[in-house]
Design a protein around this motif. Sequence first.
Motif, PDB file in Angstrom:
ATOM      1  N   HIS A 182       0.830  -1.202   0.000  1.00 16.29           N
ATOM      2  CA  HIS A 182       0.000   0.000   0.000  1.00 16.29           C
ATOM      3  C   HIS A 182       0.869   1.258   0.000  1.00 16.29           C
ATOM      4  O   HIS A 182       0.667   2.176  -0.802  1.00 16.29           O
ATOM      5  N   PHE A 183       1.833   1.292   0.916  1.00 15.09           N
ATOM      6  CA  PHE A 183       2.646   2.491   1.092  1.00 15.09           C
ATOM      7  C   PHE A 183       3.394   2.856  -0.187  1.00 15.09           C
ATOM      8  O   PHE A 183       3.501   4.032  -0.546  1.00 15.09           O
ATOM      9  N   ARG A 184       3.899   1.856  -0.884  1.00 10.76           N
ATOM     10  CA  ARG A 184       4.672   2.123  -2.100  1.00 10.76           C
ATOM     11  C   ARG A 184       3.804   2.652  -3.236  1.00 10.76           C
ATOM     12  O   ARG A 184       4.321   3.258  -4.176  1.00 10.76           O
ATOM     13  N   LEU A 185       2.514   2.423  -3.164  1.00 10.40           N
ATOM     14  CA  LEU A 185       1.602   2.931  -4.191  1.00 10.40           C
ATOM     15  C   LEU A 185       1.068   4.318  -3.870  1.00 10.40           C
ATOM     16  O   LEU A 185       0.869   5.144  -4.765  1.00 10.40           O
ATOM     17  N   MET A 186       0.836   4.577  -2.602  1.00  9.40           N
ATOM     18  CA  MET A 186       0.080   5.757  -2.184  1.00  9.40           C
ATOM     19  C   MET A 186       0.724   7.078  -2.583  1.00  9.40           C
ATOM     20  O   MET A 186       0.020   8.054  -2.867  1.00  9.40           O
ATOM     21  N   PHE A 187       2.040   7.114  -2.601  1.00  7.54           N
ATOM     22  CA  PHE A 187       2.739   8.385  -2.822  1.00  7.54           C
ATOM     23  C   PHE A 187       3.587   8.375  -4.094  1.00  7.54           C
ATOM     24  O   PHE A 187       4.516   9.161  -4.221  1.00  7.54           O
ATOM     25  N   ARG A 188       3.244   7.493  -5.023  1.00  5.55           N
ATOM     26  CA  ARG A 188       4.018   7.374  -6.258  1.00  5.55           C
ATOM     27  C   ARG A 188       3.118   7.663  -7.456  1.00  5.55           C
ATOM     28  O   ARG A 188       2.426   6.773  -7.956  1.00  5.55           O
TER      29      ARG A 188
END
Length: 201
Positions: free
Chosen positions: A104-110
């Motif tokens: 999730h984290f790697r998608l949220m801000f990319r």
Amino acid sequence: MAKHEDTETFRKRLLEVATALIEEGGLDALSLREVARRAGVSHQTPYHHFGDRQAILAAIAAQGFDELGARIGGVTEASSARGTAQLLAAGKAYVAFALERPAHFRLMFRPEHVDLRHHPEALAAGQRAHAALEAVVRACVEDKTFRRADQGDAVTLTWALAHGLASLLLDGPLGLTAQTPEAREITADRALRLFRKLIEA
């Protein structure tokens, strides 16, 4: 889809399968056909619920933002602490989320993976998560924890620290030196406590 399984529950199950694929093999491992195979449904079923691969990535990001916001809000609501103690708890919640939900984290801000401008639901979820962090910082500004600090600047500083720390532990050099969950928790705790001391000074 089983008759007893409603649309929302089934949609969440597809998201769980998609997230597991990303965690196992990275973004390249995700295809809606493989999601269908893992979920035991026809290859057209995921398209019925999400439209395309980009939409399912956006849904995972939205799910992540909602959980992040809930974690920050939950920590602060459950704690009687105020000021920097509450700020410290929110920072820990942010870092813990990143380490426990890496897909999730790697998608949220990319934006190269999920451009929030094209996905209103994910954008709204991101704004809610930001508002949860902003509420914690606002309380610190109001009680003068951040001395002579503009609220917007204080939010940016806090967010930058928590996000940078999470990123360095998840995918950067800090993760190489702190390789176990316990070591990463200690590293995050030390950095956040130092931040607390600096703003209290």
